[in-house]
Design a protein around this motif. Sequence first.
Motif: not given
Ligand code: SAM
Length: 207
Positions: A22, A29, A39, A62-64, A84-85, A105-107, A124-126, A132
């Motif tokens: 990422y 993105y 999307y 996982g806000a991206g 977000d990670l 951080g990592n949830i 969304a998307g996470t 996860v």
């Molecule tokens: C596909 S993107 C989705 C971003 C946004 N929510 C969207 O819908 O566009 C997935 C996101 O989840 C984050 N992510 C993945 N594993 C994670 C974790 N264990 N803890 C926190 N964030 C995480 C990634 O860094 C990435 O930004």
Amino acid sequence: MPKPDLESAYSLKSADETRRFYADWADSYDTEFVAGNDYIQPRNLAACFAEAGGSGPVLDFGAGTGAMGVELARLGIGPVDALDLSPEMLAAAGRKGVYRDLIAGNILDGLDLPPDSYAGAVSAGTFTLGHVGPEGIPPLLRIMQPGGLVGLAINPTHYETEGFGAAFDRLSSEITDLSLTKIRYYGPRASGAHKDDVGFAALFRKR
Ligand SMILES: C[S@@+](CC[C@H](N)C(=O)[O-])C[C@H]1O[C@@H](n2cnc3c(N)ncnc32)[C@H](O)[C@@H]1O
């Protein structure tokens, strides 16, 4: 590192790999993935969350780059914090100007936040392939207020292979009002193999 696209994202295997992946995708993105594929998963999940009575403060997990925060702001729901990670994705989310706090951080490592921090949580998307699984839900519940509303978009293949159904059964003493509805991931301008993808919007409350 593979070219950043949906297929490569679905194959990620570790937190380090995800962070590097990422970091590479953060700048493009929004144009390549969000605009390029029409999307709309965050918009559709935000609508479900609002319809179920979701209110702030909300954690966007996982806000991206912040697509979900933009949709919640449009619906008048806030304040919203982004977790977000990836610091690079989070920086892009910050530039949207819709988040109160940005939390890197990592949830799955747990969050250094008090138990009653949020009335809502969305993602969304996470909860998807290569990302996860259901193990991400208990750390979210820990920082929710009792009665707080959680709205998760869950990829349907991931739902089956990772055992989300059994996980929700195991969590039945901690959650209530679970509903699963179907939402579209991409809008009418999408093309390609994933254009008709549909997933679950899982909504539930912390007891
Ligand atoms: C596909 S993107 C989705 C971003 C946004 N929510 C969207 O819908 O566009 C997935 C996101 O989840 C984050 N992510 C993945 N594993 C994670 C974790 N264990 N803890 C926190 N964030 C995480 C990634 O860094 C990435 O930004």
